[in-house]
Motif scaffolding. Structure first.
Motif, short mmCIF file in Angstrom:
data_model
loop_
_atom_site.label_atom_id
_atom_site.label_comp_id
_atom_site.label_asym_id
_atom_site.label_seq_id
_atom_site.Cartn_x
_atom_site.Cartn_y
_atom_site.Cartn_z
N ASN A 198 -92.59 -11.86 4.98
CA ASN A 198 -93.78 -11.47 5.57
C ASN A 198 -93.41 -10.81 7.00
O ASN A 198 -92.98 -11.39 7.70
CB ASN A 198 -94.62 -12.88 5.72
CG ASN A 198 -95.80 -12.73 6.48
OD1 ASN A 198 -96.05 -11.86 7.34
ND2 ASN A 198 -96.91 -13.56 6.02
N PRO A 199 -93.62 -9.39 7.03
CA PRO A 199 -93.33 -8.72 8.16
C PRO A 199 -93.91 -9.65 9.47
O PRO A 199 -93.21 -9.52 10.45
CB PRO A 199 -93.76 -7.55 8.09
CG PRO A 199 -93.79 -7.08 6.54
CD PRO A 199 -94.19 -8.52 5.87
N VAL A 398 -89.94 -3.78 12.54
CA VAL A 398 -89.02 -4.88 12.61
C VAL A 398 -89.05 -5.94 11.71
O VAL A 398 -88.12 -6.50 11.03
CB VAL A 398 -88.97 -5.34 14.12
CG1 VAL A 398 -87.98 -6.61 14.21
CG2 VAL A 398 -88.59 -4.48 15.03
N GLY A 399 -90.32 -6.19 11.36
CA GLY A 399 -90.63 -7.37 10.34
C GLY A 399 -90.39 -6.83 8.99
O GLY A 399 -89.71 -7.74 8.44
N THR A 400 -90.35 -5.66 8.54
CA THR A 400 -89.92 -5.23 7.38
C THR A 400 -88.51 -5.07 7.23
O THR A 400 -87.86 -5.30 6.18
CB THR A 400 -90.50 -3.74 7.24
OG1 THR A 400 -91.90 -3.97 7.05
CG2 THR A 400 -89.95 -2.98 5.96
N ALA A 403 -87.17 -8.48 6.55
CA ALA A 403 -87.52 -8.56 5.27
C ALA A 403 -86.18 -8.01 4.46
O ALA A 403 -85.82 -8.89 3.35
CB ALA A 403 -88.94 -8.06 4.94
N GLU A 404 -85.81 -6.96 4.46
CA GLU A 404 -84.58 -6.42 3.73
C GLU A 404 -83.35 -7.25 4.32
O GLU A 404 -82.50 -7.10 3.14
CB GLU A 404 -84.66 -4.66 4.41
CG GLU A 404 -85.75 -3.91 3.81
CD GLU A 404 -85.58 -2.43 4.81
OE1 GLU A 404 -84.74 -2.42 5.47
OE2 GLU A 404 -86.60 -1.74 4.33
N LEU A 405 -83.21 -7.54 5.36
CA LEU A 405 -81.93 -8.45 5.57
C LEU A 405 -82.16 -9.69 4.84
O LEU A 405 -80.94 -10.10 4.45
CB LEU A 405 -81.91 -8.71 7.11
CG LEU A 405 -81.69 -7.49 7.83
CD1 LEU A 405 -81.74 -7.71 9.47
CD2 LEU A 405 -80.22 -6.94 7.81
N PHE A 406 -83.51 -10.25 4.68
CA PHE A 406 -83.47 -11.56 3.91
C PHE A 406 -83.05 -11.37 2.50
O PHE A 406 -82.59 -11.99 1.63
CB PHE A 406 -84.73 -11.86 4.03
CG PHE A 406 -84.97 -12.98 5.42
CD1 PHE A 406 -84.27 -14.08 5.47
CD2 PHE A 406 -85.81 -13.01 6.40
CE1 PHE A 406 -84.45 -14.99 6.41
CE2 PHE A 406 -86.11 -13.50 7.51
CZ PHE A 406 -85.32 -14.87 7.39
#
Length: 431
Positions: A198-199, A398-400, A403-406
């Motif tokens: 969730n961004p 930044v939220g996206t 999400a990619e890092l998660f």
């Protein structure tokens, strides 16, 4: 304050010249307002059932019909932005307060300057921290607060007791230590639930963690400063709860529609970071005695580390009026109605949020253990997100990236200082 039905004075109309789109027949829609409400409760149906009786009462009092649409969060910002270019769009809308300055920059909303703000009760009526998240500093607010929120740590009392943990963690080190004692992957139990896909959720935590490291996402002139060492450290700490500490279910990397809240309610996670989760948890079958509520943890010593004692963004929902409305008087009357003491008590009680006006706090509904924690955080250790035009882009970019890092963490790929910095540098380049 009694609802005012007087036609706007000539002075007020002059003040708002150019605020309302011209039309051949201004009276054509004078008895109808279109209201987009944000999804606040456990479901869209819950929101409709909560709001419709109040809208019916407004119509009985004023003769103005309010046509309601509850808009899901994933769609809301895009639809609000699209409506800034659509003279046939809604009259009154709910907006996430973090978007206030971004939406204000479009020039599409009625400014709540002195006289307009006075029409809905005046500046002093609203909670100061909530009103601070209603537009860029030094400008008239583009909206007024409707529901106030802050983040808190929800924890499962039974799981804590079974693990021999006597009290909720106060620092991130304590949360990690407790989380490891509570994590039992073979049983499908994890220490903490996170909404990693969730961004918006990600960006909220990025801001809060960065504050604790004394980081900033924007410079004083509004330019982005995403890839600073402080911001990198903040995201490393948050994403590291999954990537390094392994107290978060890897499935959480894909959670984007309240699955983390459901995991907590279903006993699959012992802790949850959320805003006013109480009503949703109760609807999911949790008794209020089953969980405790505490402030979100801090760094072990934020002052020594050069950080600040912030553990939440100023969360909440604001109410705004589009300049294209054909019924400005009715729209402002509706805002006044929704921010009246009676409506503030009814609606915030239903949603588990906090009133946006000072005088409504006298009601006992806002003295529950959960509400006391949220109130304490909101008024003492919360800070508004940057009130700059690019704030909504910050949340998305930044939220996206987070999400990619998660997703990397869930797949077993390393999440390093270098990989975080590269993601943030890329995000900053898109501003």
């Amino acid at each position: 304050m009694p609802l005012r039905r007087a036609i706007l004075s000539l002075a007020a109309l002059t003040l708002l010249a150019g605020s309302v789109a011209a039309c051949d027949d201004p009276a054509a829609d004078a008895k109808t307002l279109v209201y987009w409400a944000s999804n606040q409760g456990p479901s869209l149906d819950f929101d409709r059932a909560t709001l419709q009786p109040q809208l019916d009462e407004f119509e009985q009092r004023t003769g103005v019909h309010v046509r309601l649409e509850v808009v899901p969060w994933p769609d809301l910002l895009d639809r609000l932005m699209a409506a800034t270019k659509d003279d046939g769009g809604p009259d009154v809308v709910n907006i996430g307060n973090t978007w206030s300055a971004s939406l204000q920059a479009t020039g599409a909303f009625v400014p709540f300057d002195g006289r307009t703000l006075d029409k809905v009760g005046g500046r002093d009526r609203f909670v100061p921290n909530a009103l601070a998240a209603a537009g860029a500093p030094g400008t008239p607010p583009s909206a007024v607060p409707l529901y106030s929120l802050s983040y808190a740590l929800y924890y499962n009392k039974r799981m804590f007791a079974e693990a021999g943990i006597a009290s909720p963690p106060k620092t991130w080190d304590e949360l990690v230590a407790d989380g490891k004692r509570l994590t039992k992957p073979a049983k499908g139990q994890w220490g903490l639930a996170i909404e990693g896909g969730n961004p918006a959720e990600n960006a909220h935590h990025a801001f809060t963690f960065s504050q604790q490291y004394r980081g900033q996402w924007f410079a004083a002139d509004g330019s982005p400063t995403f890839d600073t060492d402080q911001n990198v450290a903040a995201i490393k700490r948050y994403v590291g709860l999954m990537a390094d500490d392994h107290i978060v279910d890897p499935a959480g990397a894909g959670y984007a529609k309240n699955e983390s809240r459901a995991a907590f309610a279903g006993g699959k996670a012992a802790m949850l970071l959320w805003q006013a989760a109480g009503p949703s948890l109760r609807q999911a079958g949790m008794n209020p005695d089953d969980y405790g509520v505490a402030p979100v943890p801090f760094l072990a010593d934020p002052y020594r580390a050069g950080g600040v004692r912030i553990n939440s963004m100023v969360a909440g929902i604001n109410m705004a009026v589009y300049k294209h409305t054909r019924n400005l008087t009715g729209a402002l009357d509706f805002v006044e109605f929704m921010t009246s003491d009676r409506e503030q008590i009814i609606l915030n009680k239903a949603y588990g949020s906090l009133p946006a006006v000072r005088s409504a706090y006298s009601d006992a509904a806002f003295r529950t253990p959960e509400q006391e924690v949220l109130f304490q955080v909101l008024n003492s250790t919360a800070a508004p997100l940057p009130q700059v035009p690019e704030e909504s882009r910050f949340e998305t970019l930044v939220g996206t990236a987070m999400a990619e890092l998660f997703a990397d963490a869930a797949a077993g790929r390393p999440v390093t200082t270098e990989s975080i910095k590269a993601k943030l540098r890329s995000a900053e380049g898109k501003i």
